[in-house]
Design a protein around this motif. Structure first.
Motif, PDB file in Angstrom:
ATOM      1  N   UNK A  28       0.808  -1.206   0.000  1.00 42.62           N
ATOM      2  CA  UNK A  28       0.000   0.000   0.000  1.00 42.62           C
ATOM      3  C   UNK A  28       0.846   1.263   0.000  1.00 42.62           C
ATOM      4  N   UNK A  29       0.500   2.156  -0.904  1.00 46.26           N
ATOM      5  CA  UNK A  29       0.959   3.541  -0.881  1.00 46.26           C
ATOM      6  C   UNK A  29      -0.296   4.376  -1.115  1.00 46.26           C
ATOM      7  N   UNK A  30      -0.277   5.656  -0.794  1.00 44.91           N
ATOM      8  CA  UNK A  30      -1.497   6.444  -0.965  1.00 44.91           C
ATOM      9  C   UNK A  30      -1.961   6.381  -2.413  1.00 44.91           C
ATOM     10  N   UNK A  57     -17.307  -0.997   1.748  1.00 49.40           N
ATOM     11  CA  UNK A  57     -17.646   0.115   2.646  1.00 49.40           C
ATOM     12  C   UNK A  57     -17.150  -0.176   4.061  1.00 49.40           C
ATOM     13  N   UNK A  58     -17.397  -1.377   4.553  1.00 50.03           N
ATOM     14  CA  UNK A  58     -16.973  -1.725   5.910  1.00 50.03           C
ATOM     15  C   UNK A  58     -15.450  -1.704   6.055  1.00 50.03           C
ATOM     16  N   UNK A  59     -14.754  -2.282   5.074  1.00 50.07           N
ATOM     17  CA  UNK A  59     -13.287  -2.262   5.116  1.00 50.07           C
ATOM     18  C   UNK A  59     -12.783  -0.822   5.081  1.00 50.07           C
ATOM     19  N   UNK A  60     -13.349  -0.007   4.194  1.00 47.28           N
ATOM     20  CA  UNK A  60     -12.931   1.388   4.078  1.00 47.28           C
ATOM     21  C   UNK A  60     -13.127   2.162   5.369  1.00 47.28           C
ATOM     22  N   UNK A  71     -10.042   9.336   2.844  1.00 49.75           N
ATOM     23  CA  UNK A  71     -11.264   8.826   2.207  1.00 49.75           C
ATOM     24  C   UNK A  71     -11.020   8.010   0.929  1.00 49.75           C
ATOM     25  N   UNK A  72      -9.789   7.960   0.475  1.00 49.80           N
ATOM     26  CA  UNK A  72      -9.470   7.121  -0.677  1.00 49.80           C
ATOM     27  C   UNK A  72      -9.826   5.658  -0.392  1.00 49.80           C
ATOM     28  N   UNK A 116     -12.427  15.380  -6.250  1.00 44.79           N
ATOM     29  CA  UNK A 116     -13.169  16.358  -5.446  1.00 44.79           C
ATOM     30  C   UNK A 116     -13.207  15.985  -3.959  1.00 44.79           C
ATOM     31  N   UNK A 117     -13.239  14.700  -3.658  1.00 41.87           N
ATOM     32  CA  UNK A 117     -13.268  14.284  -2.250  1.00 41.87           C
ATOM     33  C   UNK A 117     -11.987  14.719  -1.544  1.00 41.87           C
TER      34      UNK A 117
END
Length: 184
Positions: A28-30, A57-60, A71-72, A116-117
């Motif tokens: 993982x990287x951003x 959704x739950x994992x996020x 929020x990514x 936009x987020x």
């Protein structure tokens, strides 16, 4: 009458969520989380688009709360997970369609929605609409390739259809007839 496998589906969903949270830091990287795409595609193929969306959704949310991920974690997962399940269903069970759904959903749609987020909600500056597209596509290609190989091996061994069938609701009358015939 149908016998519901609702509890089994919830347990499977919980296992996907737990596994997704635990393995997400690998590579993982951003803007790139290949293991999330592995989970999205596998969950979509096993359980369908609604469960894949719920899983993503739950994992996020858990990753955002516990690991401080931006929020990514949501924008980079929900579209791909949903499209993966939809494409898999529309293709009548083609694994490559599930992978393609993840690539389009996350690599393109999720990446563009992330602008936009991250800019307006998260306050990140210097981004463009396509800023996340290369890293999201790269992540989906890595995670999608792993998922494709895993699911193809399960399919070749005849295990994939057994897992999918065990998660579906079944007719209880058939089971009752089979059980009466076995007892008599």
């Amino acid at each position: 009458m149908k016998k519901s496998n609702y509890l089994l589906r919830l347990v499977m969903l919980a296992m996907f969520v737990a596994l997704g949270v635990v393995i997400s830091p690998i590579l993982r990287v951003e803007g790139m989380c290949p293991m999330a795409h592995l989970i999205n595609i596998t969950c979509a193929v096993f359980m369908g688009p609604a469960y894949a969306l719920l899983c993503a959704v739950l994992i996020g949310i858990i990753r955002m709360l516990i690991m401080g991920i931006p929020p990514l974690a949501l924008t980079g997962a929900v579209f791909g997970a949903t499209l993966s399940g939809i494409f898999y269903k529309l293709s009548k069970g083609k694994i490559i369609a599930a992978v393609l759904g993840e690539i389009i959903g996350t690599g393109v749609i999720g990446a563009i929605v992330s602008y936009p987020v991250m800019t307006y909600l998260w306050g990140k500056e210097g981004l463009t609409w396509f800023f996340y597209v290369p890293s999201f596509i790269c992540g989906t290609l890595i995670g999608g390739s792993i998922a494709f190989l895993l699911l193809k091996r399960l399919e070749a061994a005849g295990i994939l259809s057994k897992i999918q069938n065990s998660l579906r609701d079944t007719e209880t009358e058939k089971h009752e007839k089979n059980n009466k015939g076995a007892v008599a």
